[in-house]
Design a protein around this motif. Structure first.
Motif, PDB file in Angstrom:
ATOM      1  N   ALA A  66      -8.938   3.653  -2.774  1.00  0.00           N
ATOM      2  CA  ALA A  66      -8.546   2.646  -1.467  1.00  0.00           C
ATOM      3  C   ALA A  66      -6.932   2.455  -1.687  1.00  0.00           C
ATOM      4  O   ALA A  66      -6.395   2.447  -0.434  1.00  0.00           O
ATOM      5  CB  ALA A  66      -9.388   1.347  -1.699  1.00  0.00           C
ATOM      6  N   ASN A  91      -2.360   5.796  -1.055  1.00  0.00           N
ATOM      7  CA  ASN A  91      -1.314   5.097   0.123  1.00  0.00           C
ATOM      8  C   ASN A  91      -0.102   4.528  -0.613  1.00  0.00           C
ATOM      9  O   ASN A  91       0.950   4.362   0.063  1.00  0.00           O
ATOM     10  CB  ASN A  91      -2.239   4.056   0.975  1.00  0.00           C
ATOM     11  CG  ASN A  91      -2.752   5.208   1.930  1.00  0.00           C
ATOM     12  OD1 ASN A  91      -2.738   5.972   2.385  1.00  0.00           O
ATOM     13  ND2 ASN A  91      -3.568   4.073   2.885  1.00  0.00           N
ATOM     14  N   ALA A 129      -3.910   0.520   7.379  1.00  0.00           N
ATOM     15  CA  ALA A 129      -4.156   0.920   5.958  1.00  0.00           C
ATOM     16  C   ALA A 129      -2.872   1.241   5.121  1.00  0.00           C
ATOM     17  O   ALA A 129      -2.401   0.683   3.971  1.00  0.00           O
ATOM     18  CB  ALA A 129      -5.259   1.826   5.442  1.00  0.00           C
ATOM     19  N   MET A 135      -5.152  -4.706  -1.124  1.00  0.00           N
ATOM     20  CA  MET A 135      -5.632  -4.588   0.267  1.00  0.00           C
ATOM     21  C   MET A 135      -7.276  -4.513   0.015  1.00  0.00           C
ATOM     22  O   MET A 135      -7.665  -4.101  -0.657  1.00  0.00           O
ATOM     23  CB  MET A 135      -5.235  -3.221   1.036  1.00  0.00           C
ATOM     24  CG  MET A 135      -5.834  -3.019   2.460  1.00  0.00           C
ATOM     25  SD  MET A 135      -5.084  -1.416   2.990  1.00  0.00           S
ATOM     26  CE  MET A 135      -3.492  -2.302   3.618  1.00  0.00           C
ATOM     27  N   HIS A 174     -11.199  -3.553   1.059  1.00  0.00           N
ATOM     28  CA  HIS A 174     -11.856  -2.226   1.231  1.00  0.00           C
ATOM     29  C   HIS A 174     -13.132  -2.461   1.498  1.00  0.00           C
ATOM     30  O   HIS A 174     -13.852  -3.456   0.726  1.00  0.00           O
ATOM     31  CB  HIS A 174     -11.383  -1.250   0.293  1.00  0.00           C
ATOM     32  CG  HIS A 174     -11.933  -1.493  -1.099  1.00  0.00           C
ATOM     33  ND1 HIS A 174     -11.287  -2.149  -2.358  1.00  0.00           N
ATOM     34  CD2 HIS A 174     -13.033  -1.077  -1.740  1.00  0.00           C
ATOM     35  CE1 HIS A 174     -11.811  -2.115  -3.303  1.00  0.00           C
ATOM     36  NE2 HIS A 174     -13.024  -1.478  -3.120  1.00  0.00           N
ATOM     37  N   GLY A 188      -8.617  -3.128   6.513  1.00  0.00           N
ATOM     38  CA  GLY A 188      -8.309  -2.477   4.988  1.00  0.00           C
ATOM     39  C   GLY A 188      -8.902  -1.082   5.158  1.00  0.00           C
ATOM     40  O   GLY A 188      -8.802  -0.366   6.331  1.00  0.00           O
ATOM     41  N   ARG A 189      -8.952  -0.554   4.103  1.00  0.00           N
ATOM     42  CA  ARG A 189      -9.612   0.921   3.955  1.00  0.00           C
ATOM     43  C   ARG A 189     -11.092   0.940   3.811  1.00  0.00           C
ATOM     44  O   ARG A 189     -11.831  -0.231   3.419  1.00  0.00           O
ATOM     45  CB  ARG A 189      -9.103   1.654   2.704  1.00  0.00           C
ATOM     46  CG  ARG A 189      -7.464   1.601   2.850  1.00  0.00           C
ATOM     47  CD  ARG A 189      -7.161   3.026   2.144  1.00  0.00           C
ATOM     48  NE  ARG A 189      -7.263   4.285   2.982  1.00  0.00           N
ATOM     49  CZ  ARG A 189      -7.303   5.505   2.484  1.00  0.00           C
ATOM     50  NH1 ARG A 189      -6.714   5.679   1.376  1.00  0.00           N
ATOM     51  NH2 ARG A 189      -7.503   6.338   3.238  1.00  0.00           N
TER      52      ARG A 189
END
Length: 327
Positions: free
Chosen positions: A122, A126, A154, A295, A297, A319-320
Protein backbone atom coordinates in the motif's frame (compact mmCIF):
# COMPACT_ATOMS: atom_id res chain seq x y z
CA UNK A 1 -3.37 -20.44 -10.95
CA UNK A 2 -6.28 -18.09 -10.38
CA UNK A 3 -6.07 -14.58 -11.73
CA UNK A 4 -8.29 -11.62 -12.54
CA UNK A 5 -8.15 -10.67 -16.19
CA UNK A 6 -9.40 -7.80 -18.30
CA UNK A 7 -11.43 -9.88 -20.74
CA UNK A 8 -12.06 -6.88 -23.01
CA UNK A 9 -11.77 -3.14 -22.52
CA UNK A 10 -14.64 -1.48 -20.71
CA UNK A 11 -16.32 -0.99 -17.35
CA UNK A 12 -15.70 -2.94 -14.14
CA UNK A 13 -17.68 -5.95 -15.30
CA UNK A 14 -14.94 -6.88 -17.79
CA UNK A 15 -12.80 -8.02 -14.84
CA UNK A 16 -13.20 -11.79 -14.75
CA UNK A 17 -11.69 -14.69 -12.84
CA UNK A 18 -9.61 -17.03 -14.98
CA UNK A 19 -7.38 -20.08 -14.62
CA UNK A 20 -4.00 -19.36 -16.18
CA UNK A 21 -0.67 -21.20 -16.42
CA UNK A 22 1.74 -20.43 -13.61
CA UNK A 23 4.38 -18.02 -14.97
CA UNK A 24 8.05 -18.88 -14.60
CA UNK A 25 10.84 -16.35 -14.08
CA UNK A 26 13.36 -15.66 -16.81
CA UNK A 27 16.94 -14.54 -16.28
CA UNK A 28 17.12 -11.66 -13.79
CA UNK A 29 13.55 -12.27 -12.62
CA UNK A 30 11.71 -13.87 -9.72
CA UNK A 31 8.26 -15.36 -9.41
CA UNK A 32 6.26 -14.37 -6.35
CA UNK A 33 3.51 -16.15 -4.44
CA UNK A 34 1.30 -13.08 -4.16
CA UNK A 35 -0.40 -12.31 -0.87
CA UNK A 36 -1.44 -8.72 -1.67
CA UNK A 37 -1.84 -6.66 -4.84
CA UNK A 38 -2.30 -2.88 -4.90
CA UNK A 39 -5.12 -1.33 -6.92
CA UNK A 40 -4.32 1.97 -8.62
CA UNK A 41 -5.45 4.40 -11.27
CA UNK A 42 -3.13 2.76 -13.79
CA UNK A 43 -5.16 -0.44 -13.44
CA UNK A 44 -8.35 1.47 -14.21
CA UNK A 45 -6.80 3.08 -17.28
CA UNK A 46 -5.51 -0.31 -18.37
CA UNK A 47 -9.02 -1.77 -18.02
CA UNK A 48 -10.44 1.04 -20.16
CA UNK A 49 -7.91 0.35 -22.89
CA UNK A 50 -6.06 3.65 -22.58
CA UNK A 51 -2.70 1.87 -22.48
CA UNK A 52 -3.46 -0.34 -25.47
CA UNK A 53 -2.53 -4.01 -25.51
CA UNK A 54 -4.61 -7.05 -26.36
CA UNK A 55 -6.93 -8.69 -23.81
CA UNK A 56 -6.94 -10.84 -21.84
CA UNK A 57 -4.63 -8.79 -19.62
CA UNK A 58 -3.84 -9.34 -15.94
CA UNK A 59 -3.68 -5.90 -14.27
CA UNK A 60 -1.78 -5.01 -11.12
CA UNK A 61 1.50 -3.08 -11.07
CA UNK A 62 2.60 -3.72 -7.48
CA UNK A 63 2.47 -6.85 -5.34
CA UNK A 64 3.76 -8.20 -2.05
CA UNK A 65 4.29 -11.82 -1.08
CA UNK A 66 7.10 -14.35 -0.89
CA UNK A 67 9.64 -15.42 -3.48
CA UNK A 68 8.50 -18.63 -5.18
CA UNK A 69 11.37 -19.17 -7.63
CA UNK A 70 14.47 -17.24 -8.71
CA UNK A 71 15.67 -16.95 -12.28
CA UNK A 72 19.20 -17.27 -13.54
CA UNK A 73 21.58 -14.60 -12.30
CA UNK A 74 19.53 -13.62 -9.25
CA UNK A 75 21.62 -13.92 -6.08
CA UNK A 76 20.28 -11.33 -3.63
CA UNK A 77 16.85 -12.94 -3.19
CA UNK A 78 15.95 -16.40 -1.90
CA UNK A 79 12.92 -18.68 -2.08
CA UNK A 80 10.46 -17.91 0.72
CA UNK A 81 11.74 -14.39 1.33
CA UNK A 82 9.07 -11.71 1.93
CA UNK A 83 9.21 -9.02 -0.76
CA UNK A 84 7.40 -6.07 -2.28
CA UNK A 85 7.71 -4.92 -5.88
CA UNK A 86 7.83 -1.43 -7.23
CA UNK A 87 5.63 -0.39 -10.18
CA UNK A 88 5.89 -2.80 -13.12
CA UNK A 89 4.59 -1.65 -16.50
CA UNK A 90 4.24 -5.34 -17.37
CA UNK A 91 1.58 -5.63 -14.63
CA UNK A 92 0.32 -9.16 -13.81
CA UNK A 93 -0.34 -8.55 -10.11
CA UNK A 94 -3.98 -9.67 -9.78
CA UNK A 95 -2.94 -13.30 -9.61
CA UNK A 96 -1.78 -16.02 -7.26
CA UNK A 97 1.68 -15.96 -8.88
CA UNK A 98 3.36 -12.99 -10.54
CA UNK A 99 6.76 -12.43 -12.16
CA UNK A 100 8.90 -9.34 -11.60
CA UNK A 101 12.40 -8.14 -12.38
CA UNK A 102 14.59 -8.93 -9.39
CA UNK A 103 16.02 -5.40 -9.46
CA UNK A 104 12.62 -3.89 -8.56
CA UNK A 105 11.74 -6.62 -6.05
CA UNK A 106 12.70 -5.38 -2.61
CA UNK A 107 13.25 -7.78 0.32
CA UNK A 108 11.33 -6.75 3.42
CA UNK A 109 13.12 -8.84 6.02
CA UNK A 110 16.56 -7.39 5.28
CA UNK A 111 15.34 -3.79 5.70
CA UNK A 112 12.70 -3.87 8.46
CA UNK A 113 10.89 -7.07 9.50
CA UNK A 114 8.17 -5.06 11.29
CA UNK A 115 6.45 -4.21 8.03
CA UNK A 116 3.64 -6.54 6.94
CA UNK A 117 2.82 -7.28 3.33
CA UNK A 118 -0.44 -5.31 3.08
CA UNK A 119 1.13 -2.13 4.43
CA UNK A 120 4.21 -2.66 2.30
CA UNK A 121 2.35 -2.83 -1.01
CA UNK A 122 0.00 0.00 0.00
CA UNK A 123 2.79 2.43 0.89
CA UNK A 124 6.29 1.46 -0.25
CA UNK A 125 5.87 1.86 -4.04
CA UNK A 126 4.25 5.30 -3.75
CA UNK A 127 6.75 6.43 -1.12
CA UNK A 128 9.57 5.37 -3.44
CA UNK A 129 7.97 7.22 -6.34
CA UNK A 130 7.55 10.36 -4.24
CA UNK A 131 11.17 10.22 -3.08
CA UNK A 132 12.52 9.87 -6.60
CA UNK A 133 10.32 12.59 -8.06
CA UNK A 134 10.89 15.14 -5.31
CA UNK A 135 14.55 14.56 -4.59
CA UNK A 136 16.04 13.66 -7.96
CA UNK A 137 13.77 15.61 -10.30
CA UNK A 138 12.10 18.35 -8.25
CA UNK A 139 15.19 19.09 -6.12
CA UNK A 140 13.06 19.54 -2.99
CA UNK A 141 15.09 20.31 0.10
CA UNK A 142 15.24 22.47 3.22
CA UNK A 143 13.21 25.64 2.80
CA UNK A 144 11.22 24.50 -0.24
CA UNK A 145 7.62 25.59 -0.74
CA UNK A 146 5.63 22.79 -2.38
CA UNK A 147 2.11 22.81 -3.84
CA UNK A 148 0.51 19.42 -4.53
CA UNK A 149 -2.65 18.98 -6.59
CA UNK A 150 -5.11 16.17 -5.83
CA UNK A 151 -3.92 16.47 -2.24
CA UNK A 152 -6.01 13.62 -0.81
CA UNK A 153 -4.99 11.11 -3.49
CA UNK A 154 -2.92 8.04 -2.72
CA UNK A 155 0.25 9.36 -4.35
CA UNK A 156 -0.26 13.01 -3.39
CA UNK A 157 -0.87 12.25 0.28
CA UNK A 158 2.39 10.32 0.41
CA UNK A 159 4.18 13.04 -1.56
CA UNK A 160 3.20 15.65 1.03
CA UNK A 161 4.73 13.59 3.83
CA UNK A 162 7.91 12.89 1.86
CA UNK A 163 8.28 16.59 0.99
CA UNK A 164 8.14 17.41 4.68
CA UNK A 165 10.66 14.70 5.43
CA UNK A 166 13.02 16.21 2.85
CA UNK A 167 12.87 19.58 4.60
CA UNK A 168 10.08 21.49 2.84
CA UNK A 169 8.95 24.31 5.12
CA UNK A 170 5.56 24.82 3.50
CA UNK A 171 3.42 22.07 1.96
CA UNK A 172 0.18 23.16 0.31
CA UNK A 173 -2.55 21.17 -1.41
CA UNK A 174 -5.57 21.52 -3.66
CA UNK A 175 -8.67 19.30 -3.72
CA UNK A 176 -11.92 19.25 -5.61
CA UNK A 177 -14.36 18.99 -2.65
CA UNK A 178 -14.75 19.75 1.06
CA UNK A 179 -14.83 16.01 1.81
CA UNK A 180 -11.49 15.51 0.13
CA UNK A 181 -10.08 18.48 2.05
CA UNK A 182 -10.98 16.76 5.32
CA UNK A 183 -9.26 13.58 4.13
CA UNK A 184 -6.13 15.51 3.14
CA UNK A 185 -5.72 16.97 6.63
CA UNK A 186 -4.22 13.73 7.94
CA UNK A 187 -1.21 14.12 5.63
CA UNK A 188 0.19 17.24 7.28
CA UNK A 189 -0.52 19.99 4.76
CA UNK A 190 -0.13 23.56 6.02
CA UNK A 191 -3.08 24.65 3.89
CA UNK A 192 -5.55 22.87 1.61
CA UNK A 193 -7.70 24.89 -0.79
CA UNK A 194 -10.21 24.18 -3.52
CA UNK A 195 -8.70 23.49 -6.92
CA UNK A 196 -11.29 25.87 -8.37
CA UNK A 197 -9.76 29.30 -7.99
CA UNK A 198 -6.73 27.98 -6.10
CA UNK A 199 -4.55 30.92 -7.14
CA UNK A 200 -6.91 33.40 -5.49
CA UNK A 201 -7.19 31.23 -2.39
CA UNK A 202 -3.42 31.07 -2.04
CA UNK A 203 -3.15 34.83 -2.55
CA UNK A 204 -5.76 35.42 0.16
CA UNK A 205 -3.54 33.37 2.48
CA UNK A 206 -0.57 35.57 1.64
CA UNK A 207 1.07 33.05 -0.70
CA UNK A 208 1.94 34.51 -4.07
CA UNK A 209 4.33 31.83 -5.36
CA UNK A 210 5.84 28.43 -4.63
CA UNK A 211 9.06 26.69 -5.58
CA UNK A 212 7.58 23.39 -6.77
CA UNK A 213 4.18 22.30 -8.02
CA UNK A 214 3.54 18.55 -8.09
CA UNK A 215 0.73 17.83 -10.54
CA UNK A 216 -0.81 14.37 -11.03
CA UNK A 217 -4.06 15.93 -12.35
CA UNK A 218 -3.16 17.76 -15.57
CA UNK A 219 -5.40 19.86 -17.81
CA UNK A 220 -6.59 23.22 -16.53
CA UNK A 221 -4.75 22.89 -13.22
CA UNK A 222 -1.45 22.32 -14.98
CA UNK A 223 -1.84 25.40 -17.13
CA UNK A 224 -2.78 27.59 -14.16
CA UNK A 225 0.06 26.21 -12.03
CA UNK A 226 2.70 27.87 -14.17
CA UNK A 227 1.47 31.23 -12.91
CA UNK A 228 2.22 30.44 -9.25
CA UNK A 229 5.81 29.33 -9.79
CA UNK A 230 8.51 31.50 -8.25
CA UNK A 231 11.57 32.39 -10.34
CA UNK A 232 13.50 29.13 -10.92
CA UNK A 233 10.35 27.27 -9.90
CA UNK A 234 9.61 23.75 -11.18
CA UNK A 235 6.33 22.20 -12.25
CA UNK A 236 6.57 18.45 -11.83
CA UNK A 237 4.12 16.55 -14.05
CA UNK A 238 3.52 13.08 -12.58
CA UNK A 239 0.21 12.08 -14.16
CA UNK A 240 -2.95 13.17 -15.98
CA UNK A 241 -5.75 11.91 -13.77
CA UNK A 242 -8.17 14.48 -15.17
CA UNK A 243 -7.99 12.93 -18.63
CA UNK A 244 -8.01 16.43 -20.11
CA UNK A 245 -6.06 17.40 -23.21
CA UNK A 246 -2.33 17.91 -22.90
CA UNK A 247 -1.02 21.35 -21.94
CA UNK A 248 1.43 22.89 -24.38
CA UNK A 249 4.08 25.20 -22.96
CA UNK A 250 6.49 27.15 -25.14
CA UNK A 251 10.20 26.91 -24.42
CA UNK A 252 10.56 30.67 -24.86
CA UNK A 253 7.88 31.24 -22.24
CA UNK A 254 9.80 29.08 -19.76
CA UNK A 255 13.09 30.73 -20.64
CA UNK A 256 11.82 34.26 -20.17
CA UNK A 257 10.05 33.45 -16.87
CA UNK A 258 12.88 31.34 -15.38
CA UNK A 259 10.56 28.36 -14.90
CA UNK A 260 10.81 24.67 -15.70
CA UNK A 261 8.36 21.87 -16.49
CA UNK A 262 9.68 18.41 -15.64
CA UNK A 263 8.10 15.01 -16.15
CA UNK A 264 8.45 11.94 -13.97
CA UNK A 265 7.13 8.48 -14.86
CA UNK A 266 8.48 5.87 -12.46
CA UNK A 267 7.43 2.94 -14.63
CA UNK A 268 9.29 4.31 -17.63
CA UNK A 269 12.37 5.02 -15.50
CA UNK A 270 12.45 1.49 -14.14
CA UNK A 271 12.06 0.01 -17.60
CA UNK A 272 15.18 1.90 -18.68
CA UNK A 273 17.13 1.30 -15.46
CA UNK A 274 15.59 -1.24 -13.05
CA UNK A 275 18.24 -0.44 -10.42
CA UNK A 276 17.42 3.29 -10.27
CA UNK A 277 15.03 3.00 -7.33
CA UNK A 278 16.70 0.44 -5.07
CA UNK A 279 18.19 2.91 -2.56
CA UNK A 280 14.99 4.99 -2.48
CA UNK A 281 12.90 1.86 -1.91
CA UNK A 282 14.97 0.86 1.10
CA UNK A 283 14.56 4.34 2.58
CA UNK A 284 10.83 4.10 1.88
CA UNK A 285 10.56 0.81 3.78
CA UNK A 286 12.37 2.32 6.76
CA UNK A 287 10.09 5.37 6.80
CA UNK A 288 6.89 3.34 6.44
CA UNK A 289 7.91 0.86 9.14
CA UNK A 290 8.77 3.72 11.50
CA UNK A 291 5.43 5.45 10.86
CA UNK A 292 7.10 8.51 9.31
CA UNK A 293 4.91 8.00 6.25
CA UNK A 294 1.43 6.57 6.65
CA UNK A 295 -1.87 6.21 4.84
CA UNK A 296 -5.01 4.15 5.49
CA UNK A 297 -5.73 1.23 3.21
CA UNK A 298 -8.78 -0.91 2.54
CA UNK A 299 -8.44 -4.61 1.80
CA UNK A 300 -10.76 -6.66 -0.39
CA UNK A 301 -10.41 -10.26 -1.60
CA UNK A 302 -9.04 -10.83 -5.09
CA UNK A 303 -12.46 -12.03 -6.25
CA UNK A 304 -13.82 -8.53 -5.55
CA UNK A 305 -11.45 -6.74 -7.93
CA UNK A 306 -14.41 -5.21 -9.77
CA UNK A 307 -15.69 -3.71 -6.52
CA UNK A 308 -12.19 -2.35 -5.82
CA UNK A 309 -12.21 -0.59 -9.20
CA UNK A 310 -15.70 0.79 -8.55
CA UNK A 311 -14.58 2.21 -5.19
CA UNK A 312 -11.48 3.75 -6.68
CA UNK A 313 -13.34 5.41 -9.55
CA UNK A 314 -16.11 6.72 -7.30
CA UNK A 315 -13.71 8.23 -4.76
CA UNK A 316 -15.66 6.51 -1.96
CA UNK A 317 -12.55 5.00 -0.40
CA UNK A 318 -9.83 6.92 1.43
CA UNK A 319 -6.21 5.96 0.91
CA UNK A 320 -5.18 2.87 -1.03
CA UNK A 321 -7.07 -0.28 -1.94
CA UNK A 322 -5.30 -3.63 -1.63
CA UNK A 323 -6.50 -7.02 -2.86
CA UNK A 324 -5.76 -10.03 -0.67
CA UNK A 325 -4.77 -13.15 -2.58
CA UNK A 326 -5.35 -16.54 -0.93
CA UNK A 327 -2.58 -19.08 -1.42
Amino acid sequence: MRAITISCFGEVDVLETADLPVPEPGPGQVSIDVSHAAVGLADVLMRRGEFGGTPPIVPGLEVAGTVREVGAGVHHLRVGQPVVTLSRPTAGGYAEVSVADAAITIPLDSVDPRLDAAEAVALVPNTTTALLSLELVGNVGPGSQVLIHGAAGALSGITAQVARRLGATQVLGTVRSARRAAEAERYGYDLVVSSNGFRSALSDAGIDSVDIVVDPVGGRLRAESLEVLAPLGRLLAVGNASGEDDVRVGANELWLANRAVLGFNVGGLLMQDPTAAEAAARRAIEWVAAGTVNMPHTTLPLAQAAEAHRLLESGDCEGRIVLTVPN
